[in-house]
Scaffold this motif. Structure first.
Motif, PDB file in Angstrom:
ATOM      1  N   SER A   1       0.828  -1.201   0.000  1.00  0.00           N
ATOM      2  CA  SER A   1       0.000   0.000   0.000  1.00  0.00           C
ATOM      3  C   SER A   1       0.861   1.249   0.000  1.00  0.00           C
ATOM      4  N   SER A   2       0.265   2.322  -0.492  1.00  0.00           N
ATOM      5  CA  SER A   2       0.936   3.623  -0.467  1.00  0.00           C
ATOM      6  C   SER A   2       0.738   4.332   0.869  1.00  0.00           C
ATOM      7  N   GLY A   3       0.002   3.720   1.788  1.00  0.00           N
ATOM      8  CA  GLY A   3      -0.170   4.309   3.104  1.00  0.00           C
ATOM      9  C   GLY A   3      -1.559   4.100   3.668  1.00  0.00           C
ATOM     10  N   PHE A   4      -1.661   4.188   4.995  1.00  0.00           N
ATOM     11  CA  PHE A   4      -2.923   3.977   5.705  1.00  0.00           C
ATOM     12  C   PHE A   4      -3.244   5.209   6.539  1.00  0.00           C
ATOM     13  N   CYS A   5      -4.525   5.521   6.630  1.00  0.00           N
ATOM     14  CA  CYS A   5      -4.955   6.667   7.419  1.00  0.00           C
ATOM     15  C   CYS A   5      -6.371   6.415   7.930  1.00  0.00           C
ATOM     16  N   ILE A   6      -6.648   6.833   9.152  1.00  0.00           N
ATOM     17  CA  ILE A   6      -8.012   6.760   9.678  1.00  0.00           C
ATOM     18  C   ILE A   6      -8.681   8.112   9.420  1.00  0.00           C
ATOM     19  N   ASP A   7      -9.772   8.067   8.665  1.00  0.00           N
ATOM     20  CA  ASP A   7     -10.504   9.263   8.236  1.00  0.00           C
ATOM     21  C   ASP A   7     -11.922   9.237   8.783  1.00  0.00           C
ATOM     22  N   PRO A   8     -12.614  10.379   8.753  1.00  0.00           N
ATOM     23  CA  PRO A   8     -14.069  10.359   8.952  1.00  0.00           C
ATOM     24  C   PRO A   8     -14.738   9.772   7.708  1.00  0.00           C
ATOM     25  N   ILE A   9     -15.772   8.990   7.888  1.00  0.00           N
ATOM     26  CA  ILE A   9     -16.455   8.367   6.760  1.00  0.00           C
ATOM     27  C   ILE A   9     -17.014   9.439   5.806  1.00  0.00           C
ATOM     28  N   GLU A  10     -17.331  10.613   6.343  1.00  0.00           N
ATOM     29  CA  GLU A  10     -17.871  11.692   5.517  1.00  0.00           C
ATOM     30  C   GLU A  10     -16.851  12.190   4.481  1.00  0.00           C
ATOM     31  N   LYS A  11     -15.575  11.873   4.667  1.00  0.00           N
ATOM     32  CA  LYS A  11     -14.564  12.360   3.735  1.00  0.00           C
ATOM     33  C   LYS A  11     -14.541  11.572   2.440  1.00  0.00           C
ATOM     34  N   LYS A  12     -15.219  10.429   2.367  1.00  0.00           N
ATOM     35  CA  LYS A  12     -15.117   9.560   1.194  1.00  0.00           C
ATOM     36  C   LYS A  12     -15.696  10.128  -0.094  1.00  0.00           C
ATOM     37  N   PRO A  13     -16.723  10.918  -0.235  1.00  0.00           N
ATOM     38  CA  PRO A  13     -17.672  11.271   0.820  1.00  0.00           C
ATOM     39  C   PRO A  13     -18.866  10.312   0.871  1.00  0.00           C
ATOM     40  N   LEU A  14     -19.244   9.943   2.101  1.00  0.00           N
ATOM     41  CA  LEU A  14     -20.461   9.172   2.348  1.00  0.00           C
ATOM     42  C   LEU A  14     -21.194   9.849   3.502  1.00  0.00           C
ATOM     43  N   ASN A  15     -22.351  10.402   3.226  1.00  0.00           N
ATOM     44  CA  ASN A  15     -23.115  11.111   4.254  1.00  0.00           C
ATOM     45  C   ASN A  15     -24.238  10.291   4.858  1.00  0.00           C
ATOM     46  N   HIS A  16     -24.562   9.152   4.235  1.00  0.00           N
ATOM     47  CA  HIS A  16     -25.697   8.348   4.699  1.00  0.00           C
ATOM     48  C   HIS A  16     -25.260   6.942   5.095  1.00  0.00           C
ATOM     49  N   PHE A  17     -23.991   6.778   5.440  1.00  0.00           N
ATOM     50  CA  PHE A  17     -23.464   5.456   5.782  1.00  0.00           C
ATOM     51  C   PHE A  17     -22.673   5.565   7.079  1.00  0.00           C
ATOM     52  N   LEU A  18     -23.235   5.021   8.160  1.00  0.00           N
ATOM     53  CA  LEU A  18     -22.592   5.029   9.483  1.00  0.00           C
ATOM     54  C   LEU A  18     -21.986   6.395   9.811  1.00  0.00           C
ATOM     55  N   PRO A  19     -22.801   7.459   9.849  1.00  0.00           N
ATOM     56  CA  PRO A  19     -22.277   8.823  10.042  1.00  0.00           C
ATOM     57  C   PRO A  19     -21.428   8.970  11.306  1.00  0.00           C
TER      58      PRO A  19
ATOM     59  N   ARG B   1     -13.491  15.568  12.619  1.00  0.00           N
ATOM     60  CA  ARG B   1     -12.691  15.871  11.433  1.00  0.00           C
ATOM     61  C   ARG B   1     -11.316  15.235  11.467  1.00  0.00           C
ATOM     62  N   LYS B   2     -11.013  14.471  12.467  1.00  0.00           N
ATOM     63  CA  LYS B   2      -9.652  13.957  12.654  1.00  0.00           C
ATOM     64  C   LYS B   2      -9.167  13.148  11.454  1.00  0.00           C
ATOM     65  N   ARG B   3      -7.883  13.287  11.147  1.00  0.00           N
ATOM     66  CA  ARG B   3      -7.215  12.479  10.142  1.00  0.00           C
ATOM     67  C   ARG B   3      -5.959  11.926  10.779  1.00  0.00           C
ATOM     68  N   LEU B   4      -5.897  10.599  10.932  1.00  0.00           N
ATOM     69  CA  LEU B   4      -4.817   9.989  11.704  1.00  0.00           C
ATOM     70  C   LEU B   4      -4.037   9.001  10.839  1.00  0.00           C
ATOM     71  N   PRO B   5      -2.873   9.407  10.310  1.00  0.00           N
ATOM     72  CA  PRO B   5      -2.036   8.448   9.559  1.00  0.00           C
ATOM     73  C   PRO B   5      -1.505   7.379  10.508  1.00  0.00           C
ATOM     74  N   ILE B   6      -1.481   6.135  10.038  1.00  0.00           N
ATOM     75  CA  ILE B   6      -0.944   5.059  10.856  1.00  0.00           C
ATOM     76  C   ILE B   6      -0.058   4.170   9.991  1.00  0.00           C
ATOM     77  N   ARG B   7       0.811   3.408  10.636  1.00  0.00           N
ATOM     78  CA  ARG B   7       1.655   2.449   9.952  1.00  0.00           C
ATOM     79  C   ARG B   7       1.192   1.045  10.315  1.00  0.00           C
ATOM     80  N   ILE B   8       1.279   0.147   9.356  1.00  0.00           N
ATOM     81  CA  ILE B   8       0.880  -1.248   9.587  1.00  0.00           C
ATOM     82  C   ILE B   8       2.091  -2.143   9.378  1.00  0.00           C
TER      83      ILE B   8
END
Length: 368
Positions: free
Chosen positions: A68-86, A361-368
């Protein structure tokens, strides 16, 4: 395939992973990739336009499986998905390469990368599912570049996630052939599909592709699968922002997908090979929203501009604001555990489970 996967999991070596969806050409001198409508015909050692599907001898391989080019924990709304597990966090990742050639790509450092050394993160499907669970992510998103080109990796991760009750989310341009389309969307619980414009000219000129397969993908995903679908259109000044085109797009969405499929209109910012194109005025995006609403679509949102009213959700029964949004931060919440309006009881379209998350709004890059 099963034997290879078992060996790869034991050794950690996923290089040259056998790809699916290909056949020999009529004269048997080339292998034809059938993952997308480009149908790249490859001699030994050649790669497709996506750059990650490659011929090795008498087989096609995927050389980004497990990388992978990298992993990050995002809000689902950023995908954007407004009607899926808000409000919930989603573990997001991509690989390298892409099967489109968008001149306005905002992830071109990943999607156009031919430097395989950029893929610094190695992770098996099971490892990704475990990390998502350990970090409290309700879903995993296949994003940043188009997941249809790493289908084998994506569907294996999806299976590992579903075993742990973790949902799967695709962010895709929908440029995929019939048979892999069925497998891919069968593995996904939600998808945001880009409808980049609504003319053959736009798709050919600015993406190097054709619009018809994308329309077929959207129709298939909405009409024939249980995958929750939302759509996104990025407006580029002078290219796809004509009001007549916006109206035609909106009417097609209404006729094909119904009034409850959310449509996201987003503003363009100069990038990649379109640095000299001006950014989209907020007025263009807000006007497009009004056009779509007037056509009968019920859930139309704006992105890349700040506008509380146009980013919030409203009950189709009583008109009450049921979800307030400030960018990706939720405020108002007037829905029951299963998505009914708390005021009038009307079912709100989407996928809901209990109270909303508080990831914000948090964006949290993580390493696996």
């Amino acid at each position: 395939y099963t034997v290879y996967l078992s060996l790869a999991l034991m050794t950690g070596n996923f290089m040259s992973f056998p790809a699916r969806y290909w056949s020999a050409s009529a004269d048997r001198t080339r292998l034809v990739c059938k993952i997308c409508p480009r149908f790249c015909q490859l001699k030994d050692g050649q790669r497709g336009l996506c750059f990650v599907r490659k011929r090795e001898g008498d087989q096609l391989v995927l050389d980004t499986y497990g990388r992978s080019s990298g992993f990050c924990i995002d809000p689902i709304e950023k995908k954007p998905l407004n009607h899926f597990l808000p409000g919930t966090p989603v573990l997001s990742f991509g690989t390298a390469g892409c099967n489109l050639a968008c001149k306005f790509c905002q992830n071109h450092d990943i999607s156009k990368s031919r430097d395989q050394d950029a893929l610094m993160h190695h992770a098996s499907p099971q490892r990704i599912a475990d990390v998502a669970r350990q970090n409290g992510c309700r879903s995993v998103a296949y994003t940043y570049n188009d997941p249809v080109i790493f289908l084998e990796y994506a569907v294996d991760i999806a299976a590992a996630c579903r075993a742990q009750n973790i949902k799967n989310v695709a962010v895709t341009a929908g440029y995929i052939c019939d048979a892999p389309r069925e497998e891919f969307f069968g593995a996904m619980d939600a998808a945001n599909i880009d409808l980049k414009g609504f003319t053959k000219r736009f798709y050919k000129k600015l993406t190097g592709s054709e619009i018809q397969p994308v329309l077929e993908t959207i129709a298939y995903a909405v009409q024939e699968t249980s995958c929750w679908v939302e759509l996104t259109t990025l407006f580029i000044p002078g290219e796809n922002d004509d009001p007549k085109e916006i109206e035609a797009l909106s009417r097609w969405v209404l006729d094909t997908c119904g009034s409850d499929v959310p449509l996201h209109f987003t503003a363009f910012h100069p990038d990649f090979r379109m640095q000299s194109t001006p950014p989209t005025p907020p007025e263009t995006v807000l006007r497009a929203r009004q056009i779509a609403l007037a056509c009968g679509l019920r859930h139309v949102y704006v992105g890349n501009i700040k506008h509380f009213e146009a980013q919030s959700s409203y009950c189709t029964g009583c008109g009450a604001r049921v979800i307030g949004r400030d960018w990706h931060l939720l405020s108002t919440w007037q829905l029951s555990d299963f998505g009914n309006c708390a005021i009038c009881g009307t079912q709100f379209a989407g996928r809901f489970s209990g109270l909303p998350g508080d990831w914000g709004r948090k964006r949290l890059p993580i390493r696996i």
